[in-house]
Every structure is written in C-alpha cells, then in structure tokens.
Scaffold this motif. Structure first.
Motif, PDB file in Angstrom:
ATOM      1  N   ARG A  17       0.818  -1.216   0.000  1.00 60.24           N
ATOM      2  CA  ARG A  17       0.000   0.000   0.000  1.00 60.24           C
ATOM      3  C   ARG A  17       0.855   1.271   0.000  1.00 60.24           C
ATOM      4  NH1 ARG A  17      -5.259  -1.545   1.724  1.00 60.24           N
ATOM      5  NH2 ARG A  17      -5.432  -3.739   1.163  1.00 60.24           N
ATOM      6  N   GLU A  18       2.118   1.153  -0.398  1.00 61.60           N
ATOM      7  CA  GLU A  18       3.024   2.294  -0.435  1.00 61.60           C
ATOM      8  C   GLU A  18       3.728   2.334  -1.780  1.00 61.60           C
ATOM      9  OE1 GLU A  18       3.535   4.624   1.749  1.00 61.60           O
ATOM     10  OE2 GLU A  18       2.268   3.838   3.368  1.00 61.60           O
ATOM     11  N   PRO A  19       4.120   3.524  -2.262  1.00 60.12           N
ATOM     12  CA  PRO A  19       4.935   3.596  -3.479  1.00 60.12           C
ATOM     13  C   PRO A  19       6.217   2.784  -3.289  1.00 60.12           C
ATOM     14  CG  PRO A  19       4.125   5.770  -2.873  1.00 60.12           C
ATOM     15  CD  PRO A  19       3.803   4.855  -1.724  1.00 60.12           C
ATOM     16  N   GLY A 137       6.404   2.137  -8.340  1.00 57.94           N
ATOM     17  CA  GLY A 137       5.150   1.498  -8.672  1.00 57.94           C
ATOM     18  C   GLY A 137       4.135   1.773  -7.579  1.00 57.94           C
ATOM     19  N   VAL A 138       2.917   2.125  -7.954  1.00 61.78           N
ATOM     20  CA  VAL A 138       1.867   2.445  -6.990  1.00 61.78           C
ATOM     21  C   VAL A 138       0.606   1.673  -7.373  1.00 61.78           C
ATOM     22  CG1 VAL A 138       0.508   4.263  -5.928  1.00 61.78           C
ATOM     23  CG2 VAL A 138       2.812   4.775  -6.737  1.00 61.78           C
ATOM     24  N   ALA A 139       0.086   0.883  -6.452  1.00 57.89           N
ATOM     25  CA  ALA A 139      -1.144   0.134  -6.698  1.00 57.89           C
ATOM     26  C   ALA A 139      -2.349   1.028  -6.420  1.00 57.89           C
ATOM     27  CB  ALA A 139      -1.204  -1.106  -5.826  1.00 57.89           C
ATOM     28  N   VAL A 140      -3.287   1.034  -7.348  1.00 54.69           N
ATOM     29  CA  VAL A 140      -4.519   1.810  -7.173  1.00 54.69           C
ATOM     30  C   VAL A 140      -5.702   0.894  -7.475  1.00 54.69           C
ATOM     31  CG1 VAL A 140      -3.450   4.010  -7.740  1.00 54.69           C
ATOM     32  CG2 VAL A 140      -4.409   2.624  -9.561  1.00 54.69           C
ATOM     33  N   GLY A 141      -6.869   1.298  -7.072  1.00 54.42           N
ATOM     34  CA  GLY A 141      -8.036   0.444  -7.263  1.00 54.42           C
ATOM     35  C   GLY A 141      -8.194  -0.491  -6.089  1.00 54.42           C
ATOM     36  N   ALA A 143      -8.147  -4.862  -4.661  1.00 55.16           N
ATOM     37  CA  ALA A 143      -7.785  -6.257  -4.886  1.00 55.16           C
ATOM     38  C   ALA A 143      -9.013  -7.011  -5.420  1.00 55.16           C
ATOM     39  CB  ALA A 143      -7.285  -6.871  -3.589  1.00 55.16           C
ATOM     40  N   PRO A 144      -8.874  -8.162  -6.111  1.00 55.95           N
ATOM     41  CA  PRO A 144      -7.626  -8.904  -6.248  1.00 55.95           C
ATOM     42  C   PRO A 144      -6.766  -8.475  -7.430  1.00 55.95           C
ATOM     43  CG  PRO A 144      -9.414 -10.174  -7.193  1.00 55.95           C
ATOM     44  CD  PRO A 144     -10.030  -8.928  -6.624  1.00 55.95           C
ATOM     45  N   GLU A 145      -7.256  -7.609  -8.294  1.00 57.08           N
ATOM     46  CA  GLU A 145      -6.473  -7.195  -9.455  1.00 57.08           C
ATOM     47  C   GLU A 145      -6.386  -5.666  -9.516  1.00 57.08           C
ATOM     48  OE1 GLU A 145      -7.920  -8.922 -13.008  1.00 57.08           O
ATOM     49  OE2 GLU A 145      -7.719 -10.990 -12.314  1.00 57.08           O
ATOM     50  N   PRO A 146      -5.592  -5.082  -8.636  1.00 56.44           N
ATOM     51  CA  PRO A 146      -5.465  -3.620  -8.655  1.00 56.44           C
ATOM     52  C   PRO A 146      -4.726  -3.144  -9.900  1.00 56.44           C
ATOM     53  CG  PRO A 146      -3.853  -4.582  -7.174  1.00 56.44           C
ATOM     54  CD  PRO A 146      -4.755  -5.698  -7.605  1.00 56.44           C
ATOM     55  N   LEU A 147      -5.024  -1.923 -10.293  1.00 55.37           N
ATOM     56  CA  LEU A 147      -4.267  -1.304 -11.371  1.00 55.37           C
ATOM     57  C   LEU A 147      -2.971  -0.756 -10.794  1.00 55.37           C
ATOM     58  CD1 LEU A 147      -7.164   0.656 -13.106  1.00 55.37           C
ATOM     59  CD2 LEU A 147      -6.181  -1.540 -13.792  1.00 55.37           C
ATOM     60  N   VAL A 148      -1.982  -0.553 -11.651  1.00 56.69           N
ATOM     61  CA  VAL A 148      -0.694  -0.051 -11.186  1.00 56.69           C
ATOM     62  C   VAL A 148      -0.318   1.190 -11.979  1.00 56.69           C
ATOM     63  CG1 VAL A 148       1.766  -0.526 -10.907  1.00 56.69           C
ATOM     64  CG2 VAL A 148       0.093  -2.338 -10.499  1.00 56.69           C
ATOM     65  N   SER A 149       0.101   2.205 -11.262  1.00 56.01           N
ATOM     66  CA  SER A 149       0.631   3.417 -11.879  1.00 56.01           C
ATOM     67  C   SER A 149       2.152   3.396 -11.736  1.00 56.01           C
ATOM     68  CB  SER A 149       0.057   4.657 -11.179  1.00 56.01           C
ATOM     69  OG  SER A 149       0.673   5.825 -11.668  1.00 56.01           O
ATOM     70  N   TRP A 150       2.856   3.699 -12.828  1.00 59.42           N
ATOM     71  CA  TRP A 150       4.310   3.709 -12.824  1.00 59.42           C
ATOM     72  C   TRP A 150       4.797   5.134 -13.016  1.00 59.42           C
ATOM     73  CZ3 TRP A 150       5.905  -0.995 -11.462  1.00 59.42           C
ATOM     74  CH2 TRP A 150       5.076  -2.077 -11.756  1.00 59.42           C
ATOM     75  N   THR A 151       5.647   5.587 -12.130  1.00 54.42           N
ATOM     76  CA  THR A 151       6.101   6.963 -12.212  1.00 54.42           C
ATOM     77  C   THR A 151       7.584   7.038 -11.841  1.00 54.42           C
ATOM     78  OG1 THR A 151       5.611   9.232 -11.536  1.00 54.42           O
ATOM     79  CG2 THR A 151       5.460   7.535  -9.827  1.00 54.42           C
ATOM     80  N   GLY A 152       8.117   8.237 -11.845  1.00 55.62           N
ATOM     81  CA  GLY A 152       9.541   8.420 -11.569  1.00 55.62           C
ATOM     82  C   GLY A 152      10.211   9.128 -12.727  1.00 55.62           C
ATOM     83  N   ARG A 153      11.393   9.661 -12.467  1.00 57.82           N
ATOM     84  CA  ARG A 153      12.077  10.445 -13.489  1.00 57.82           C
ATOM     85  C   ARG A 153      12.357   9.639 -14.750  1.00 57.82           C
ATOM     86  NH1 ARG A 153      17.952  13.301 -12.922  1.00 57.82           N
ATOM     87  NH2 ARG A 153      18.645  11.183 -13.353  1.00 57.82           N
ATOM     88  N   GLY A 154      12.714   8.370 -14.591  1.00 55.28           N
ATOM     89  CA  GLY A 154      13.039   7.560 -15.760  1.00 55.28           C
ATOM     90  C   GLY A 154      11.879   7.432 -16.721  1.00 55.28           C
TER      91      GLY A 154
END
Length: 211
Positions: A17-19, A137-141, A143-154
């Motif tokens: 539940r954390e980035p 990586g950050v889980a949103v939505g 369970a059991p199939e949360p969506l994932v947001s990907w962020t960061g400078r890269g």
C-alpha cells in the motif's frame, strides 16, 4: 524502504500500500505522425497498421528481456532490469525501428502506397527514448487485481525524449550510457542537450541506419 532491482507485481504493490521504488531502464517508444496518417489514410487502415506494428513490437521487446507495463495512445512503456538492462533496451529499440520501417508495409502492402506518399519512404516513423533511474510502482483500485501506476524520473524522461528525438532515432541519456556494460555511447551517436523536466540533460541520439 529497500530499493530492489526487479519490477514488483501488482499483488506485491497492493500488499505494501506504499509507493515501491526499484531501479530500471525505461524505454518509451512512440509512433510519429499518427494524426497525419489518421487524417489521410482513415481510421481502419491506421488501426490495422497499429495492430501489425504492436503485434510484432511487443514480442520483440519481450524477447530482449523487457516488460511492457503501459500503453499510451500509439506508444508504450517498457522496463528492463538486471545487469545488461541498458544494452537490452538498445537492442530492443533497434528492433522496434526495423519493424516500423520494414515489417508493417510488408505485412499490409495495401497501405504501402499511401504511407509512402505521406512520409516519403516505406514504413512508419517511430522514436525511442531510454533512461536509467529510480522508478516507483503504486497500486490503485482494489484487490484482487489492482491497477498499477508507474512513475519516476526515468518514465517521464524516456517519454519526453521519444517526443523530442528525430524520427527513427534512439535518444539515450548520459545516465544510461554510464550504466552500459560497454561504457560507451551507442555506435554512431551524436551528443546533444535537451531540456527535460526543467533541467538540461546530456543525451546521445543514434540513428538506426548506422547499426
């Protein structure tokens, strides 16, 4: 929080539940001039072009060790991890450009004349941006199939470079060049400076034609 060198799964991200940070090489590729193609070729021919391109592009990146995480319009984010991540990303980028330039119109020859008339050459144009840095990586939505947001400078740098670079080129940051096992810019590359995220970055741009 421990920083790892592997891509966390959606289940792992949901459990924390954390980035979650991890090191990776981000590759973002984008088709150039898709709006122009849509206007002159029509929706169905463009959809067929995208189907053929992604149908070959995604397996090609996976064969080089990449993990496709996100689609954005007519582009996609692919992450590479491990000791040879940057070299694998460069190999994948060269394959993507070859597919765009040669395979698309070979598989759907009925579009070749229209594409050539618009772009002046066979195939479609793509650009590729590559950067190596920390990704979150950050889980949103839910369970059991949360969506994932990907962020960061890269992620953001790779996407920005793919929009800045000339067609059929690979733009790779100094950080990625420094991380390569070969410890050298890609062959035939030229050193350029782009402003990305409000700061000036040293970027090596190489043409696929030189490989």
């Amino acid at each position: 929080m421990t920083t790892e060198n592997k891509i966390p799964t959606a289940a792992e991200l949901w459990a924390t539940r954390e980035p979650t940070p991890f090191h990776a090489t981000s590759l973002f590729f984008d088709i150039r001039g898709s709006t122009h193609l849509l206007t002159h070729l029509g929706e169905q021919p463009l959809a067929r072009i995208l189907q053929v391109f992604f149908g070959e592009a995604i397996p090609a990146t996976e064969e080089e060790g990449g993990t496709v995480l996100h689609f954005s319009g007519d582009g996609a984010l692919v992450l590479f991890t491990g000791e040879n991540a940057v070299d694998a990303a460069v190999r994948a980028a060269l394959r993507l450009i070859d597919i765009a330039r040669h395979r698309v119109t070979q598989k759907i020859p009925q579009t070749a004349e229209g594409v050539f008339g618009l772009l002046g050459h066979d195939g479609i144009d793509i650009t590729v941006g590559i950067d190596t840095s920390l990704i979150y990586g950050v889980a949103v939505g839910r369970a059991p199939e949360p969506l994932v947001s990907w962020t960061g400078r890269g992620v953001h740098t790779a996407a920005k470079l793919s929009r800045l670079a000339p067609p059929d080129t690979i733009a790779i940051t100094q950080e990625s060049v420094s991380a390569r096992r070969t410890v050298a810019p890609p062959a035939g590359s030229s050193r350029m400076r782009f402003e990305v995220g409000g700061e000036e970055r040293v970027v090596y741009v190489t043409s696929a034609a030189k490989h």
